[in-house]
Design a protein around this motif. Structure first.
Motif, PDB file in Angstrom:
ATOM      1  N   GLU A 118     -49.282  86.229  19.824  1.00 57.05           N
ATOM      2  CA  GLU A 118     -49.279  85.198  20.864  1.00 57.05           C
ATOM      3  C   GLU A 118     -49.869  85.764  22.152  1.00 57.05           C
ATOM      4  OE1 GLU A 118     -48.890  81.797  23.052  1.00 57.05           O
ATOM      5  OE2 GLU A 118     -48.865  82.111  20.880  1.00 57.05           O
ATOM      6  N   GLN A 119     -49.510  86.994  22.499  1.00 55.97           N
ATOM      7  CA  GLN A 119     -50.104  87.647  23.668  1.00 55.97           C
ATOM      8  C   GLN A 119     -51.612  87.813  23.480  1.00 55.97           C
ATOM      9  OE1 GLN A 119     -48.076  91.311  24.754  1.00 55.97           O
ATOM     10  NE2 GLN A 119     -46.160  90.560  23.924  1.00 55.97           N
ATOM     11  N   LEU A 120     -51.990  88.198  22.280  1.00 59.56           N
ATOM     12  CA  LEU A 120     -53.402  88.424  21.982  1.00 59.56           C
ATOM     13  C   LEU A 120     -54.202  87.137  22.108  1.00 59.56           C
ATOM     14  CD1 LEU A 120     -55.399  90.603  20.954  1.00 59.56           C
ATOM     15  CD2 LEU A 120     -54.875  89.823  18.647  1.00 59.56           C
ATOM     16  N   TYR A 124     -57.252  86.496  24.569  1.00 58.60           N
ATOM     17  CA  TYR A 124     -58.565  86.274  23.969  1.00 58.60           C
ATOM     18  C   TYR A 124     -58.544  84.958  23.187  1.00 58.60           C
ATOM     19  CZ  TYR A 124     -58.860  91.270  24.981  1.00 58.60           C
ATOM     20  OH  TYR A 124     -58.835  92.493  25.605  1.00 58.60           O
ATOM     21  N   PRO A 125     -58.651  83.822  23.867  1.00 61.40           N
ATOM     22  CA  PRO A 125     -58.544  82.528  23.194  1.00 61.40           C
ATOM     23  C   PRO A 125     -59.672  82.249  22.201  1.00 61.40           C
ATOM     24  CG  PRO A 125     -59.231  82.250  25.485  1.00 61.40           C
ATOM     25  CD  PRO A 125     -58.841  83.678  25.332  1.00 61.40           C
ATOM     26  N   GLY A 126     -60.759  82.995  22.276  1.00 61.01           N
ATOM     27  CA  GLY A 126     -61.849  82.794  21.330  1.00 61.01           C
ATOM     28  C   GLY A 126     -61.607  83.418  19.977  1.00 61.01           C
ATOM     29  N   ILE A 127     -60.527  84.174  19.842  1.00 60.24           N
ATOM     30  CA  ILE A 127     -60.195  84.831  18.574  1.00 60.24           C
ATOM     31  C   ILE A 127     -59.396  83.886  17.684  1.00 60.24           C
ATOM     32  CG2 ILE A 127     -58.771  86.649  17.546  1.00 60.24           C
ATOM     33  CD1 ILE A 127     -61.297  87.765  18.598  1.00 60.24           C
ATOM     34  N   THR A 128     -59.778  83.810  16.427  1.00 59.27           N
ATOM     35  CA  THR A 128     -58.949  83.142  15.426  1.00 59.27           C
ATOM     36  C   THR A 128     -58.411  84.195  14.478  1.00 59.27           C
ATOM     37  OG1 THR A 128     -60.858  82.719  13.981  1.00 59.27           O
ATOM     38  CG2 THR A 128     -60.269  80.993  15.570  1.00 59.27           C
ATOM     39  N   PHE A 286     -57.836  96.111  17.536  1.00 60.34           N
ATOM     40  CA  PHE A 286     -57.322  97.392  17.037  1.00 60.34           C
ATOM     41  C   PHE A 286     -56.635  98.159  18.155  1.00 60.34           C
ATOM     42  CE2 PHE A 286     -57.472 101.804  15.829  1.00 60.34           C
ATOM     43  CZ  PHE A 286     -57.298 101.820  14.451  1.00 60.34           C
ATOM     44  N   ASP A 287     -57.301  98.268  19.305  1.00 61.79           N
ATOM     45  CA  ASP A 287     -56.726  99.015  20.427  1.00 61.79           C
ATOM     46  C   ASP A 287     -55.475  98.320  20.975  1.00 61.79           C
ATOM     47  OD1 ASP A 287     -58.717 100.879  20.184  1.00 61.79           O
ATOM     48  OD2 ASP A 287     -59.969 100.045  21.779  1.00 61.79           O
ATOM     49  N   PHE A 288     -55.494  96.986  21.014  1.00 57.24           N
ATOM     50  CA  PHE A 288     -54.329  96.248  21.491  1.00 57.24           C
ATOM     51  C   PHE A 288     -53.119  96.510  20.592  1.00 57.24           C
ATOM     52  CE2 PHE A 288     -51.632  92.481  21.139  1.00 57.24           C
ATOM     53  CZ  PHE A 288     -51.267  92.262  22.455  1.00 57.24           C
ATOM     54  N   LEU A 289     -53.325  96.388  19.280  1.00 57.13           N
ATOM     55  CA  LEU A 289     -52.222  96.617  18.357  1.00 57.13           C
ATOM     56  C   LEU A 289     -51.753  98.070  18.394  1.00 57.13           C
ATOM     57  CD1 LEU A 289     -53.400  94.541  15.254  1.00 57.13           C
ATOM     58  CD2 LEU A 289     -51.580  93.960  16.875  1.00 57.13           C
ATOM     59  N   ALA A 290     -52.692  98.992  18.526  1.00 54.22           N
ATOM     60  CA  ALA A 290     -52.319 100.409  18.590  1.00 54.22           C
ATOM     61  C   ALA A 290     -51.419 100.677  19.792  1.00 54.22           C
ATOM     62  CB  ALA A 290     -53.572 101.273  18.650  1.00 54.22           C
TER      63      ALA A 290
END
Length: 300
Positions: A118-120, A124-128, A286-290
């Motif tokens: 949800e934060q992501l 980045y609203p362009g991400i699905t 990847f960096d966000f999740l890391a």
């Protein structure tokens, strides 16, 4: 190279390869998200263009002919080359838009990822996003997922991995279930307790034995590979189950079944294909999740 001598359609070759790998037209059609008649026509068209029979048909199943066995190896090489081409091409974009497939365990997908994703999506609203909630290992090299969260370090050289903070886990049960194991004020008798297993192997038995809990196969009368279903069984007083502390300690319906037991530690790795690591949207996620999954408070 004489390009005029290449007279077959790659889509037909792909249909042949997936059918050979899946063993039937129906399974291959599901894998390619198409219909069985369409796939059958593609395989037949390839046979006609090559002038060979690729499959022998036995009932609903298919078996490769000698010619099919020989040619399928070439098509596998073509598929790998096409996959590498796709990976390299996808790495050219710098846009933080588009679809990203994340593979994670059922528990991680259900209890840990939703808040992060949800934060992501807000950032980045362009991400699905497509989430594959599975305890099986998704094959990143075959593009079954772009990013995976795993409990082990991958060994393939074309995958990159980042070590996350270990996940602490423990055994849980409902107060009602634990009361049944106690006689008066005595401690629960785990020798007679029902534990919930994931499979018919002895891994949990060996683990509990090492921790001083004398259990055997008789203590595992219920097996369920789906961790979410098994957790509901725990909450219905059916037995003792294993769960990350972040989930178990925050569930008011259960408590640690063996509170004096030393916490268990499970490795956690974030994995992506090396080529996809150069794709901006994959790199950003990847960096966000890391960063988020290395947070000690979040990982338990």
């Amino acid at each position: 190279m004489d390009w005029r001598s290449i007279n077959f359609d790659w889509n037909h070759a792909r249909a042949f390869l997936v059918t050979a790998e899946e063993g039937s037209l129906s399974a291959a059609a599901r894998a390619l998200n198409t219909t069985q008649p369409t796939l059958g026509r593609q395989v037949t068209a390839l046979e006609e263009s090559l002038g060979v029979v690729l499959f022998e048909r036995y009932g609903r199943g298919l078996t490769l002919t000698p010619a099919g066995l020989k040619l399928v190896e070439y098509v596998k090489n073509m598929s790998e080359a096409a996959n590498q081409f796709s990976l390299a091409a996808s790495g050219q974009t710098e846009s933080v838009e588009g679809n990203v497939v994340i593979s994670a365990s059922e528990v991680t997908s259900a209890f840990i990822l939703p808040e992060l994703l949800e934060q992501l999506r807000t950032r980045y609203p362009g991400i699905t996003l497509e989430i594959i909630a599975t305890n099986e290992t998704s094959d990143l090299r075959r593009r079954e997922a772009d990013i995976a969260i795993r409990a082990f370090r991958p060994q393939q050289p074309d995958l990159i991995a980042r070590r996350l903070r270990d996940i602490a886990a423990g055994f849980y049960a409902t107060p009602t279930f634990l009361q049944r194991l106690s006689s008066g004020n005595s401690a629960p008798d785990f020798h007679q307790a029902t534990f919930l297993g994931f499979n018919h192997g002895d891994e949990l038995i060996h683990l509990l034995n090492q921790l001083g809990i004398p259990v055997t196969q008789r203590n595992f009368p219920v097996i369920c590979a789906n961790h979410l279903v098994q957790w509901q069984m725990v909450k219905q007083h059916m037995g003792i189950g294993l769960m990350p502390l972040e989930v178990g300690d925050n569930d008011p319906d259960v408590q640690r079944a063996i509170p004096d037991l030393e916490e268990l530690s499970v490795d956690c790795w974030l994995v992506a294909h090396r080529e996809l690591r150069h794709n901006r949207r994959i790199r950003v996620i990847f960096d966000f999740l890391a960063q988020q999954l290395s947070d000690s408070d979040r990982m338990g």
